[in-house]
Design a protein around this motif. Structure first.
Motif, PDB file in Angstrom:
ATOM      1  N   SER A 142       0.827  -1.203   0.000  1.00  0.00           N
ATOM      2  CA  SER A 142       0.000   0.000   0.000  1.00  0.00           C
ATOM      3  C   SER A 142       0.866   1.260   0.000  1.00  0.00           C
ATOM      4  N   TRP A 173       2.476   1.679  -3.383  1.00  0.00           N
ATOM      5  CA  TRP A 173       1.504   2.079  -4.389  1.00  0.00           C
ATOM      6  C   TRP A 173       1.112   3.550  -4.251  1.00  0.00           C
ATOM      7  N   HIS A 174       1.001   4.036  -3.031  1.00  0.00           N
ATOM      8  CA  HIS A 174       0.566   5.415  -2.815  1.00  0.00           C
ATOM      9  C   HIS A 174       1.700   6.428  -2.965  1.00  0.00           C
ATOM     10  N   HIS A 175       2.918   6.001  -2.841  1.00  0.00           N
ATOM     11  CA  HIS A 175       4.073   6.898  -2.974  1.00  0.00           C
ATOM     12  C   HIS A 175       4.913   6.450  -4.168  1.00  0.00           C
TER      13      HIS A 175
END
Length: 59
Positions: A11, A14-16
């Motif tokens: 997660s 994926w977000h950074h």
């Protein structure tokens, strides 16, 4: 516990995306530079070994 840790890690990756990309790029450049340094030093070794007996004076 491991599943939760892997899910959280994925997660964050994926977000950074930009930070993950730059980190990966830095690792790739670092490894490539070390490989290039080792290859250039081993390529020069036989030349220096050939020259070393000439530089040693014979009595």
């Amino acid at each position: 516990m491991i599943r939760e840790t892997l899910r959280m890690a994925w997660s964050n990756i994926w977000h950074h995306k930009m930070r993950s990309f730059l980190t990966t790029l830095g690792v790739i450049i670092g490894v490539a530079s070390i490989i290039a340094l080792i290859r250039s030093s081993t390529a020069r070794r036989p030349q220096s070994m050939k020259r070393s007996p000439r530089s040693v004076p014979i009595n």
